[in-house]
Scaffold this motif. Structure first.
Motif, PDB file in Angstrom:
ATOM      1  N   LEU A  64       0.834  -1.196   0.000  1.00 60.55           N
ATOM      2  CA  LEU A  64       0.000   0.000   0.000  1.00 60.55           C
ATOM      3  C   LEU A  64       0.868   1.245   0.000  1.00 60.55           C
ATOM      4  N   GLY A  65       0.568   2.170  -0.897  1.00 66.01           N
ATOM      5  CA  GLY A  65       1.264   3.443  -0.951  1.00 66.01           C
ATOM      6  C   GLY A  65       0.298   4.587  -0.754  1.00 66.01           C
ATOM      7  N   ASP A  66       0.695   5.606   0.025  1.00 66.03           N
ATOM      8  CA  ASP A  66      -0.175   6.744   0.292  1.00 66.03           C
ATOM      9  C   ASP A  66       0.672   7.826   0.962  1.00 66.03           C
ATOM     10  N   ILE A  67       0.092   9.019   1.122  1.00 67.96           N
ATOM     11  CA  ILE A  67       0.770  10.080   1.869  1.00 67.96           C
ATOM     12  C   ILE A  67       0.244  10.170   3.292  1.00 67.96           C
ATOM     13  N   ASN A  68      -0.859   9.474   3.575  1.00 66.15           N
ATOM     14  CA  ASN A  68      -1.439   9.468   4.919  1.00 66.15           C
ATOM     15  C   ASN A  68      -0.776   8.341   5.709  1.00 66.15           C
ATOM     16  N   ASP A  69       0.395   8.631   6.263  1.00 64.68           N
ATOM     17  CA  ASP A  69       1.192   7.591   6.911  1.00 64.68           C
ATOM     18  C   ASP A  69       0.488   6.982   8.116  1.00 64.68           C
ATOM     19  N   ARG A  70      -0.146   7.806   8.911  1.00 66.80           N
ATOM     20  CA  ARG A  70      -0.810   7.273  10.102  1.00 66.80           C
ATOM     21  C   ARG A  70      -1.909   6.287   9.731  1.00 66.80           C
ATOM     22  N   ALA A  71      -2.754   6.661   8.768  1.00 69.31           N
ATOM     23  CA  ALA A  71      -3.839   5.763   8.354  1.00 69.31           C
ATOM     24  C   ALA A  71      -3.278   4.498   7.720  1.00 69.31           C
ATOM     25  N   THR A  99       2.650  11.997  -7.091  1.00 70.10           N
ATOM     26  CA  THR A  99       3.167  13.000  -8.023  1.00 70.10           C
ATOM     27  C   THR A  99       4.691  12.981  -8.076  1.00 70.10           C
ATOM     28  N   SER A 100       5.319  12.163  -7.245  1.00 67.31           N
ATOM     29  CA  SER A 100       6.776  12.029  -7.225  1.00 67.31           C
ATOM     30  C   SER A 100       7.172  10.734  -7.922  1.00 67.31           C
ATOM     31  N   TRP A 101       7.904  10.852  -9.018  1.00 63.31           N
ATOM     32  CA  TRP A 101       8.389   9.651  -9.714  1.00 63.31           C
ATOM     33  C   TRP A 101       9.290   8.828  -8.803  1.00 63.31           C
ATOM     34  N   THR A 102      10.115   9.481  -8.004  1.00 55.40           N
ATOM     35  CA  THR A 102      11.027   8.779  -7.105  1.00 55.40           C
ATOM     36  C   THR A 102      10.253   7.958  -6.083  1.00 55.40           C
ATOM     37  N   ASP A 103       9.206   8.544  -5.511  1.00 57.79           N
ATOM     38  CA  ASP A 103       8.384   7.810  -4.535  1.00 57.79           C
ATOM     39  C   ASP A 103       7.730   6.594  -5.169  1.00 57.79           C
ATOM     40  N   GLN A 104       7.176   6.774  -6.349  1.00 64.46           N
ATOM     41  CA  GLN A 104       6.486   5.658  -6.996  1.00 64.46           C
ATOM     42  C   GLN A 104       7.471   4.551  -7.381  1.00 64.46           C
ATOM     43  N   LEU A 105       8.612   4.913  -7.903  1.00 59.56           N
ATOM     44  CA  LEU A 105       9.614   3.919  -8.255  1.00 59.56           C
ATOM     45  C   LEU A 105      10.049   3.137  -7.015  1.00 59.56           C
ATOM     46  N   ALA A 106      10.244   3.850  -5.905  1.00 64.74           N
ATOM     47  CA  ALA A 106      10.628   3.182  -4.660  1.00 64.74           C
ATOM     48  C   ALA A 106       9.539   2.221  -4.194  1.00 64.74           C
ATOM     49  N   ALA A 111       7.807  -3.396  -3.525  1.00 69.28           N
ATOM     50  CA  ALA A 111       6.836  -4.461  -3.749  1.00 69.28           C
ATOM     51  C   ALA A 111       7.499  -5.685  -4.370  1.00 69.28           C
ATOM     52  N   ILE A 112       8.376  -5.471  -5.331  1.00 63.69           N
ATOM     53  CA  ILE A 112       9.086  -6.586  -5.957  1.00 63.69           C
ATOM     54  C   ILE A 112       9.943  -7.307  -4.931  1.00 63.69           C
ATOM     55  N   ALA A 113      10.622  -6.557  -4.084  1.00 63.30           N
ATOM     56  CA  ALA A 113      11.508  -7.159  -3.079  1.00 63.30           C
ATOM     57  C   ALA A 113      10.717  -7.937  -2.036  1.00 63.30           C
ATOM     58  N   ALA A 114       9.542  -7.438  -1.656  1.00 63.25           N
ATOM     59  CA  ALA A 114       8.757  -8.086  -0.599  1.00 63.25           C
ATOM     60  C   ALA A 114       7.927  -9.249  -1.100  1.00 63.25           C
ATOM     61  N   SER A 115       7.595  -9.252  -2.373  1.00 58.73           N
ATOM     62  CA  SER A 115       6.728 -10.299  -2.921  1.00 58.73           C
ATOM     63  C   SER A 115       7.384 -11.668  -2.817  1.00 58.73           C
ATOM     64  N   PRO A 116       6.666 -12.689  -2.361  1.00 57.67           N
ATOM     65  CA  PRO A 116       7.237 -14.035  -2.277  1.00 57.67           C
ATOM     66  C   PRO A 116       7.743 -14.547  -3.623  1.00 57.67           C
ATOM     67  N   ASN A 117       7.107 -14.124  -4.717  1.00 61.54           N
ATOM     68  CA  ASN A 117       7.528 -14.539  -6.052  1.00 61.54           C
ATOM     69  C   ASN A 117       8.360 -13.468  -6.749  1.00 61.54           C
ATOM     70  N   HIS A 118       8.633 -12.373  -6.033  1.00 61.46           N
ATOM     71  CA  HIS A 118       9.358 -11.230  -6.601  1.00 61.46           C
ATOM     72  C   HIS A 118       8.690 -10.727  -7.879  1.00 61.46           C
TER      73      HIS A 118
END
Length: 389
Positions: A64-71, A99-106, A111-118
């Motif tokens: 999950l990606g968002d700017i509302n860190d607490r939620a 709106t940040s390419w860097t954030d989305q790429l990260a 997600a790839i690193a955490a996924s059991p199947n990568h």
């Protein structure tokens, strides 16, 4: 195209590998959700959070990606502590400004690193905002696109318009889509061996990894919302993105689908918006979740868009499968309640087929003119430009 244009929309549908129309009255198999890695932007609240809760119960791995860190962190804690969540189920949140390419790429890399199947099986472009200013009484602190400031000629020109909604709802979605097209294409290609799903479409066997992009538009992507010009423009653009991508999905093997919900009581809809809907029906959040789950779970659905609105009482008619809306309190034999409807289900008959024929004519003209016409046009371009200098 090598042959003459056709009036048969099925040939165009076959060429772009669009699946048959979705019968939303039929059940679908949710077992395909188990083990899928699903990335959701805007996943901390609203539709994104509702999707996450439902899909987690079916065994999906969620990023999950968002700017509302607490939620976002509270949601992850809730899902991880749920009795239905397996110990090895991946569920995590990461801050992401779409709106940040860097954030989305990260986010995608995480997600790839955490996924059991990568791998990532489904990407949901769910982040979105609306214009918060009052379109009838804009202020300096809450301007809106429709009302430029400083209209008095004695004042300086107005400042640039507030385009944050466009940045989040369109630029952010374009970033998500571009990354999805890259990372989904890395998945093992779908198998040619298929089975029949509940919606009369072909579903690859579970050995294959899904490649699915789900775009979240809105009823504002189909009709104008007065006072929400920027939001309406952004959601119309998302539908344009969907219609363009679904015509090329056969080359990448990526399923592209879209969801266009009606007004739903979520944090995205302010109290003023709900007040305008007083006395009118709204769509139910569970129906939006159900429609999205169908698109994610049924791996045979390709190039389809579903509208989710208020539940309507309908009766099937014999002539051409048409429906009749039931009015009044009396119950009609054979009636059912339906909230999910297919959008753009037959537009190839009216729009894409015309475009296809028109492009065929243009290509034919080019072939007939041959190299002589090509060279003549080039000479005209360069000679003409020199003459204008």
């Amino acid at each position: 195209m090598s042959g003459p244009p056709t009036d048969d929309p099925s040939s165009v549908v076959d060429l772009i590998s669009q699946s048959p129309p979705v019968d939303c009255s039929k059940p679908y198999d949710t077992s395909t959700l188990a083990g899928k890695t699903i990335l959701i932007t805007g996943g901390a609240s609203g539709f994104g959070a509702a999707f996450a809760r439902h899909w987690a119960r079916h065994g999906a791995h969620l990023v999950l990606g968002d700017i509302n860190d607490r939620a976002g962190e509270e949601l992850v804690a809730e899902l991880r502590s749920s009795p239905s969540t397996a110990p090895d189920q991946v569920i995590f949140y990461q801050h992401c400004d779409v709106t940040s390419w860097t954030d989305q790429l990260a986010l995608f890399r995480a997600a790839i690193a955490a996924s059991p199947n990568h791998t990532i099986d489904t990407v949901v472009a769910g982040a979105g905002i609306i214009e918060r200013g009052n379109p009838l009484a804009p202020s300096a602190t809450s301007p809106v696109f429709d009302h430029p400031a400083n209209l008095d000629a004695s004042h300086p020109p107005p400042p640039p318009p507030p385009l944050k909604v466009l940045a989040v709802n369109l630029t952010g979605v374009m970033y998500t889509t571009h990354l999805a097209l890259y990372y989904l294409s890395l998945n093992p290609p779908p198998s040619t061996t298929t089975t029949t799903s509940s919606s009369s479409s072909s579903t690859p066997p579970r050995a294959a990894r899904d490649r699915h992009l789900l775009l979240i538009s809105s009823i504002a992507g189909l009709i104008p919302l007065p006072g929400q010009t920027e939001y309406t423009a952004s959601k119309h653009a998302v539908m344009g993105l969907f219609r363009a991508l679904r015509a090329t999905q056969q080359y990448s093997g990526i399923r592209v689908n879209a969801l266009t919900p009606y007004f739903v009581d979520t944090p995205l809809l302010p109290a003023a918006g709900l007040a305008l809907l007083a006395g009118a029906a709204t769509a139910a959040l569970e129906d939006v979740v159900d429609a999205a789950t169908r698109l994610v779970a049924d791996e045979g659905i390709r190039g389809r868009a579903l509208l989710v609105g208020p539940k309507i009482r309908v009766v099937d008619l014999v002539d051409g499968g048409r429906l009749r809306v039931v009015e009044g309190e009396a119950r009609t034999e054979g009636e059912r309640r339906q909230a999910v409807w297919e959008v753009y289900g037959h537009d190839y008959e009216r729009v894409e087929v015309f475009v296809w024929r028109y492009l065929w004519v243009l290509n034919l003209m080019r072939r007939l003119r041959g190299w002589v016409g090509f060279v003549r046009d080039l000479c005209g371009i360069f000679v003409g430009r020199r003459g204008r200098r």
